[in-house]
Design a protein around this motif. Structure first.
Motif, PDB file in Angstrom:
ATOM      1  N   TYR A  45      13.266  11.828 -16.892  1.00  0.00           N
ATOM      2  CA  TYR A  45      13.517  11.588 -15.472  1.00  0.00           C
ATOM      3  C   TYR A  45      13.681  10.087 -15.264  1.00  0.00           C
ATOM      4  O   TYR A  45      13.386   9.288 -16.152  1.00  0.00           O
ATOM      5  CB  TYR A  45      12.368  12.141 -14.601  1.00  0.00           C
ATOM      6  CG  TYR A  45      10.993  11.676 -15.012  1.00  0.00           C
ATOM      7  CD1 TYR A  45      10.487  10.447 -14.587  1.00  0.00           C
ATOM      8  CD2 TYR A  45      10.198  12.462 -15.831  1.00  0.00           C
ATOM      9  CE1 TYR A  45       9.237  10.017 -14.971  1.00  0.00           C
ATOM     10  CE2 TYR A  45       8.941  12.044 -16.211  1.00  0.00           C
ATOM     11  CZ  TYR A  45       8.458  10.828 -15.772  1.00  0.00           C
ATOM     12  OH  TYR A  45       7.225  10.399 -16.156  1.00  0.00           O
ATOM     13  N   ALA A  46      14.175   9.707 -14.113  1.00  0.00           N
ATOM     14  CA  ALA A  46      14.411   8.290 -13.826  1.00  0.00           C
ATOM     15  C   ALA A  46      13.078   7.546 -13.786  1.00  0.00           C
ATOM     16  O   ALA A  46      12.134   7.977 -13.126  1.00  0.00           O
ATOM     17  CB  ALA A  46      15.127   8.137 -12.495  1.00  0.00           C
ATOM     18  N   VAL A  47      13.000   6.448 -14.493  1.00  0.00           N
ATOM     19  CA  VAL A  47      11.797   5.617 -14.525  1.00  0.00           C
ATOM     20  C   VAL A  47      12.113   4.337 -13.769  1.00  0.00           C
ATOM     21  O   VAL A  47      12.969   3.554 -14.197  1.00  0.00           O
ATOM     22  CB  VAL A  47      11.363   5.317 -15.978  1.00  0.00           C
ATOM     23  CG1 VAL A  47      10.166   4.400 -15.996  1.00  0.00           C
ATOM     24  CG2 VAL A  47      11.064   6.610 -16.726  1.00  0.00           C
ATOM     25  N   HIS A  48      11.434   4.157 -12.637  1.00  0.00           N
ATOM     26  CA  HIS A  48      11.694   3.004 -11.781  1.00  0.00           C
ATOM     27  C   HIS A  48      11.384   1.701 -12.527  1.00  0.00           C
ATOM     28  O   HIS A  48      10.314   1.547 -13.093  1.00  0.00           O
ATOM     29  CB  HIS A  48      10.852   3.084 -10.510  1.00  0.00           C
ATOM     30  CG  HIS A  48      11.062   1.947  -9.582  1.00  0.00           C
ATOM     31  ND1 HIS A  48      12.249   1.754  -8.908  1.00  0.00           N
ATOM     32  CD2 HIS A  48      10.263   0.916  -9.231  1.00  0.00           C
ATOM     33  CE1 HIS A  48      12.155   0.666  -8.170  1.00  0.00           C
ATOM     34  NE2 HIS A  48      10.956   0.143  -8.352  1.00  0.00           N
ATOM     35  N   GLY A  49      12.332   0.783 -12.536  1.00  0.00           N
ATOM     36  CA  GLY A  49      12.157  -0.516 -13.159  1.00  0.00           C
ATOM     37  C   GLY A  49      12.590  -0.587 -14.611  1.00  0.00           C
ATOM     38  O   GLY A  49      12.569  -1.662 -15.204  1.00  0.00           O
ATOM     39  N   GLU A  51      15.542  -0.314 -15.840  1.00  0.00           N
ATOM     40  CA  GLU A  51      16.756  -1.124 -15.979  1.00  0.00           C
ATOM     41  C   GLU A  51      16.430  -2.616 -16.027  1.00  0.00           C
ATOM     42  O   GLU A  51      17.097  -3.386 -16.712  1.00  0.00           O
ATOM     43  CB  GLU A  51      17.759  -0.815 -14.863  1.00  0.00           C
ATOM     44  CG  GLU A  51      17.335  -1.238 -13.484  1.00  0.00           C
ATOM     45  CD  GLU A  51      16.405  -0.273 -12.769  1.00  0.00           C
ATOM     46  OE1 GLU A  51      16.104  -0.529 -11.599  1.00  0.00           O
ATOM     47  OE2 GLU A  51      15.962   0.715 -13.370  1.00  0.00           O
ATOM     48  N   HIS A  52      15.376  -3.028 -15.310  1.00  0.00           N
ATOM     49  CA  HIS A  52      14.966  -4.437 -15.359  1.00  0.00           C
ATOM     50  C   HIS A  52      14.303  -4.751 -16.705  1.00  0.00           C
ATOM     51  O   HIS A  52      14.507  -5.834 -17.258  1.00  0.00           O
ATOM     52  CB  HIS A  52      14.017  -4.760 -14.211  1.00  0.00           C
ATOM     53  CG  HIS A  52      14.623  -4.558 -12.861  1.00  0.00           C
ATOM     54  ND1 HIS A  52      15.703  -5.290 -12.414  1.00  0.00           N
ATOM     55  CD2 HIS A  52      14.318  -3.697 -11.871  1.00  0.00           C
ATOM     56  CE1 HIS A  52      16.029  -4.890 -11.211  1.00  0.00           C
ATOM     57  NE2 HIS A  52      15.216  -3.916 -10.849  1.00  0.00           N
ATOM     58  N   ARG A  58      23.000  -5.785 -12.494  1.00  0.00           N
ATOM     59  CA  ARG A  58      23.209  -4.903 -11.355  1.00  0.00           C
ATOM     60  C   ARG A  58      24.557  -4.198 -11.503  1.00  0.00           C
ATOM     61  O   ARG A  58      25.546  -4.802 -11.917  1.00  0.00           O
ATOM     62  CB  ARG A  58      23.175  -5.719 -10.068  1.00  0.00           C
ATOM     63  CG  ARG A  58      23.366  -4.889  -8.828  1.00  0.00           C
ATOM     64  CD  ARG A  58      23.297  -5.758  -7.594  1.00  0.00           C
ATOM     65  NE  ARG A  58      23.815  -5.049  -6.456  1.00  0.00           N
ATOM     66  CZ  ARG A  58      23.076  -4.371  -5.591  1.00  0.00           C
ATOM     67  NH1 ARG A  58      21.781  -4.330  -5.766  1.00  0.00           N
ATOM     68  NH2 ARG A  58      23.622  -3.758  -4.573  1.00  0.00           N
TER      69      ARG A  58
END
Length: 190
Positions: A45-49, A51-52, A58
């Protein structure tokens, strides 16, 4: 190149599995700061942060969507203005030729249409879809968190990158808290 060399499976990289998203995030930041520059993360599932932690830039998709959405608004307004004022001017219900509030529904609809179509094509182009470079085992993202450190890729006209050591990559992933590591190959991924 002999037939034996061409038939041997090509190494894609080393895959390390993690127990939870927090350990994956910590390991991802350390991989980003290491010597390994080609890597990717896989999650159920999407894991917040994340991508950072990966150091990703962006996305350009929102800018494309906004620009085409605004273009749809302008096109709808100009179309309705010309239809009401230039092509077929009729006074209806005592309203002026260009009744701006009556134009809003069509302006909204064309904004959504242009923005949606542009978003679809921007996703295809920017994400280089479809990805036919390798087969993918979809069961990986059912319930596991993983980092793939890819073996360096280079074109024939480029200088070859330094040798990729799978043992070194496996030891690095284990030092970051990986519960399991595995070598993966381009043919028949995982």
């Amino acid at each position: 190149m002999s037939n034996l060399e061409s038939s041997a499976p090509k190494l894609a990289g080393v895959l390390g599995f993690f127990d939870d998203p927090d350990s994956l995030m910590t390991a991802t930041a350390k991989v980003r700061d290491s010597e390994y520059k080609d890597f990717d993360c896989y999650t159920p599932y999407a894991v917040h942060g994340l991508e950072h932690a990966q150091g990703l830039k962006r996305s350009r998709v929102p800018f494309v969507t906004g620009a085409f959405g605004f273009t749809g608004t302008i096109c709808a307004f100009l179309w309705q203005y010309n239809a009401s004022v230039e092509w077929w001017p009729h006074i209806i219900g005592g309203k002026p030729f260009n009744s701006f509030p009556a134009d809003f529904p069509i302006m909204f609809e064309l904004s959504v249409l242009f923005g949606g179509i542009a978003t679809f094509w921007a996703m295809i182009i920017f994400n280089r879809l479809p990805n036919t470079r390798r087969a993918f085992d979809h069961s990986l993202t059912n319930n596991r968190f993983a980092i793939l450190i890819e073996s360096p890729k280079y074109d024939e006209d480029e200088e070859a990158p330094p040798a990729f050591s799978t043992d070194k990559a496996e030891q690095f992933l284990k030092s970051l808290g990986s519960t399991e590591t595995r070598k993966v190959y381009e043919e028949g991924w995982f």
